[in-house]
Design an enzyme around this catalytic site. Structure first.
Site, mmCIF file in Angstrom:
data_model
loop_
_atom_site.group_PDB
_atom_site.id
_atom_site.type_symbol
_atom_site.label_atom_id
_atom_site.label_comp_id
_atom_site.label_asym_id
_atom_site.label_seq_id
_atom_site.Cartn_x
_atom_site.Cartn_y
_atom_site.Cartn_z
ATOM 1 C CB ILE A 82 -10.492 4.031 9.918
ATOM 2 C CG1 ILE A 82 -10.273 4.701 11.352
ATOM 3 C CG2 ILE A 82 -9.050 4.416 8.939
ATOM 4 C CD1 ILE A 82 -10.263 6.182 11.028
ATOM 5 N NE ARG B 212 1.978 -6.577 3.392
ATOM 6 C CZ ARG B 212 0.903 -5.955 2.669
ATOM 7 N NH1 ARG B 212 -0.093 -6.644 2.204
ATOM 8 N NH2 ARG B 212 1.402 -4.590 2.149
ATOM 9 C CG ASP C 238 -10.155 10.539 -3.007
ATOM 10 O OD1 ASP C 238 -9.671 9.451 -2.473
ATOM 11 O OD2 ASP C 238 -11.149 11.322 -2.549
ATOM 12 C CG LEU C 239 -8.330 12.519 0.625
ATOM 13 C CD1 LEU C 239 -8.280 11.686 2.014
ATOM 14 C CD2 LEU C 239 -9.240 13.602 0.592
ATOM 15 N NE ARG D 228 -3.186 2.811 0.914
ATOM 16 C CZ ARG D 228 -4.240 3.345 -0.081
ATOM 17 N NH1 ARG D 228 -4.821 2.780 -0.962
ATOM 18 N NH2 ARG D 228 -4.558 4.565 0.255
ATOM 19 C CB CYS E 15 -3.994 -5.170 4.224
ATOM 20 S SG CYS E 15 -2.728 -5.921 4.890
HETATM 21 C C1 EPZ Z 1 -1.862 4.021 6.815
HETATM 22 O O1 EPZ Z 1 -2.912 3.538 5.776
HETATM 23 C C2 EPZ Z 1 -1.197 2.749 7.206
HETATM 24 N N1 EPZ Z 1 -0.496 2.237 6.583
HETATM 25 C C3 EPZ Z 1 -2.676 1.917 7.847
HETATM 26 O O2 EPZ Z 1 -1.722 0.682 8.431
HETATM 27 C C4 EPZ Z 1 -3.306 2.542 8.769
HETATM 28 O O3 EPZ Z 1 -4.468 1.567 9.093
HETATM 29 C C5 EPZ Z 1 -4.072 3.811 8.203
HETATM 30 O O4 EPZ Z 1 -2.603 4.678 7.624
HETATM 31 C C6 EPZ Z 1 -4.898 4.429 9.219
HETATM 32 O O5 EPZ Z 1 -4.113 4.874 10.216
HETATM 33 C C7 EPZ Z 1 0.782 2.700 6.356
HETATM 34 O O6 EPZ Z 1 1.225 3.681 7.104
HETATM 35 C C8 EPZ Z 1 1.748 2.025 5.285
HETATM 36 P P1 EPZ Z 1 -5.246 6.570 5.438
HETATM 37 P P2 EPZ Z 1 -3.168 4.801 4.639
HETATM 38 O O7 EPZ Z 1 -4.852 7.374 3.940
HETATM 39 O O8 EPZ Z 1 -2.293 5.724 4.663
HETATM 40 C C9 EPZ Z 1 -9.556 6.905 3.195
HETATM 41 C C10 EPZ Z 1 -1.358 -1.664 8.742
HETATM 42 O O9 EPZ Z 1 -2.113 -2.703 9.217
HETATM 43 N N2 EPZ Z 1 -8.740 7.525 1.955
HETATM 44 O O10 EPZ Z 1 -5.256 7.439 6.514
HETATM 45 O O11 EPZ Z 1 -3.645 3.843 3.668
HETATM 46 C C11 EPZ Z 1 -9.139 5.456 3.301
HETATM 47 O O12 EPZ Z 1 -10.066 4.711 2.273
HETATM 48 C C12 EPZ Z 1 -1.983 -0.684 7.707
HETATM 49 O O13 EPZ Z 1 -0.250 -1.402 9.415
HETATM 50 C C13 EPZ Z 1 -9.480 8.144 0.993
HETATM 51 O O14 EPZ Z 1 -10.594 8.341 0.996
HETATM 52 O O15 EPZ Z 1 -4.668 5.232 5.380
HETATM 53 C C14 EPZ Z 1 -9.488 4.963 4.630
HETATM 54 O O16 EPZ Z 1 -10.804 4.952 4.787
HETATM 55 C C15 EPZ Z 1 -3.438 -0.807 7.414
HETATM 56 N N3 EPZ Z 1 -8.782 8.835 -0.042
HETATM 57 C C16 EPZ Z 1 -9.108 6.276 5.408
HETATM 58 O O17 EPZ Z 1 -9.026 7.466 4.376
HETATM 59 C C17 EPZ Z 1 -7.350 8.763 0.096
HETATM 60 O O18 EPZ Z 1 -7.040 9.411 -0.861
HETATM 61 C C18 EPZ Z 1 -7.643 6.222 6.150
HETATM 62 O O19 EPZ Z 1 -6.770 6.046 5.233
HETATM 63 C C19 EPZ Z 1 -6.463 8.307 1.019
HETATM 64 C C20 EPZ Z 1 -7.370 7.760 2.169
#
Ligand code: EPZ
Length: 420
Positions: free
Chosen positions: A327, A397, A124-125, A92, A116
């Site tokens: 989340i 992982r 999109d963000l 990811r 995962c």
């Molecule tokens: C990071 O993922 C972590 N991964 C995740 O850990 C963690 O669960 C997550 O942050 C939340 O804390 C890494 O750091 C490698 P987000 P990330 O962007 O960056 C939505 C683990 O098990 N979203 O904060 O992908 C998204 O769909 C992993 O170690 C958008 O809608 O998380 C989600 O619902 C799993 N558009 C929410 O935001 C976007 O452009 C949180 O995503 C980006 C995200």
């Protein structure tokens, strides 16, 4: 392929030292290409996700060396700015390479990230922020190309405090001729670590850990040396293991306030938790008390990455608990497997209702992602009989020496290589 086999019933005693944080080191590895020189990264855990990131760095033309937990990266002879789909798709956090490549090369050619399966994970963000920064992104045939002759410093409001989007903005805008401000930034400790690493190579970023981050662009970067923070979710995993298996364990090399929310819930379950400067001692309760309602929230709220762990603990509580996963939309894959082990759980959309049972029973279960896999191992420690967890590759992982560590604490656990 390999499976982890557990015979439940052994309490855990002893001491465990927590590894470096996966979610801190992954963006730091991407950031290491920015200085066009040497980055020495200490407390780097030996994980599959780290090895995939190293594969990406070497594909880009970097030289790397990993020895005794220290990873040295030399990005001086980097030439490439594209990452093939087969590499992007395995991680990811590969999406974070876009910000770093734009900073170093002015362009990136990647594809949608993998990682995962936690339900829909858009970017999109990230792409909207790139567009505000003057980065032109085109998407076709599954590829994403980003081009920027220069960065337009600006104010970016994030509709959701996305960890990855916050990181990508920091990476892409720290080389510019003005100030970029992120409002409603993610506040996770891993963001603070990325700020620390970038500043150690000459960036000028402040505010990480709060919801407003200011990135004062600079034009030059230099060699750096940095030590990664401990993994707060791995620490939470060992705490959950003690609560369900019984016993008393010292968990060392932690930053306690990074896991305040989890410690609070462990105490609510009845565990005794004594916190010291960079360690804690957790003693299992005589019985697990239910926690009425748990909401997963952005930091410093209860972490979504620990949701599967608390569901496992609540499966054995004396009463009913409710978890709301706010989340990710698809993060209850472990529930079906826990039910096969005898848990009494109802899932409806974002909500899980868990009615605690007296015991779980061992059987064969499948990990569907990193944290659900860890939660199934934790459940197996407290189960009657033998449990076999497959898809161990997911666990690898994010957890270094997981079964060896639990075995050293007294668990009857082993990894078995299977012939496919
Ligand atoms: C990071 O993922 C972590 N991964 C995740 O850990 C963690 O669960 C997550 O942050 C939340 O804390 C890494 O750091 C490698 P987000 P990330 O962007 O960056 C939505 C683990 O098990 N979203 O904060 O992908 C998204 O769909 C992993 O170690 C958008 O809608 O998380 C989600 O619902 C799993 N558009 C929410 O935001 C976007 O452009 C949180 O995503 C980006 C995200």
């Amino acid at each position: 392929m390999s499976v982890i086999r557990v015979r439940g019933g052994n309490p855990l005693y002893g001491r465990v030292s927590v590894q470096g944080a996966k979610n801190a080191v992954l963006p730091i590895l991407a950031a290491s290409i920015i200085n066009g020189g040497k980055s020495v990264i200490h407390n780097c855990p030996d994980l599959t996700d780290v090895r995939i990131s190293v594969d990406i760095l070497e594909h880009l033309g970097c030289r790397t060396q990993y020895e005794n937990g220290t990873l040295t990266i030399d990005s001086s002879e980097m030439t490439e700015c594209s990452i093939p789909h087969e590499l992007m798709n395995r991680l990811r956090s590969s999406v974070i390479f876009n910000g770093a490549l734009i900073n170093r090369m002015g362009r990136s050619c990647t594809s949608y990230p993998g990682g995962c399966n936690l339900g829909h994970r858009p970017i999109d963000l990230h792409l909207n922020a790139f567009s505000k920064l003057g980065i032109i992104t085109t998407e076709e045939h599954g590829s994403i190309t980003c081009v920027a002759d220069s960065i337009t410093p600006c104010r970016i409001f994030l509709g959701f405090p996305s960890v990855g989007a916050t990181e990508n903005i920091m990476l892409s805008s720290c080389r510019s001729n003005g100030v970029t401000r992120i409002v409603n930034a993610a506040r996770e400790p891993e963001i603070v670590d990325l700020q620390g690493f970038l500043n150690s190579m000459g960036a000028n970023i402040t505010g990480a850990g709060t919801d407003v981050i200011e990135i004062r662009g600079v034009s030059k970067f230099h060699d750096c040396e940095y030590s990664v923070i401990p993994d707060r979710i791995v620490a939470a995993t060992y705490m959950a293991a003690v609560v369900v298996a019984g016993g008393r364990v010292e968990i060392a090399n932690i930053i306690p306030n990074h896991i305040s929310a989890f410690i609070a819930v462990m105490r609510e379950c009845g565990a005794s938790v004594t916190v010291r400067d960079n360690s804690l001692v957790i003693t299992a309760p005589t019985y697990i008390r239910p926690v009425r309602m748990i909401n997963t929230l952005p930091y410093p709220g209860f972490p979504t990455d620990a949701q599967s762990l608390i569901m496992t603990v609540m499966s054995l509580a004396k009463g009913t608990s409710i978890i709301r996963e706010n989340i990710f939309c698809g993060r209850f894959t472990h529930a079906a497997e826990l039910i096969r082990m005898g848990a009494d759980i109802d899932i409806s959309d974002k909500m899980a209702v868990i009615r605690g049972v007296r015991s779980l029973s061992g059987c064969s279960v499948k990990a569907a992602d990193l944290r659900s896999g860890a939660a199934l191992v934790v459940a197996a420690l407290a189960s009657d009989g033998e449990t076999e967890i497959s898809n161990v590759c997911y666990i690898d992982r994010g957890y270094q020496d997981f079964e060896k560590t639990l075995s050293a604490l007294g668990a009857d656990i082993e990894r078995i290589e299977t012939v496919d």
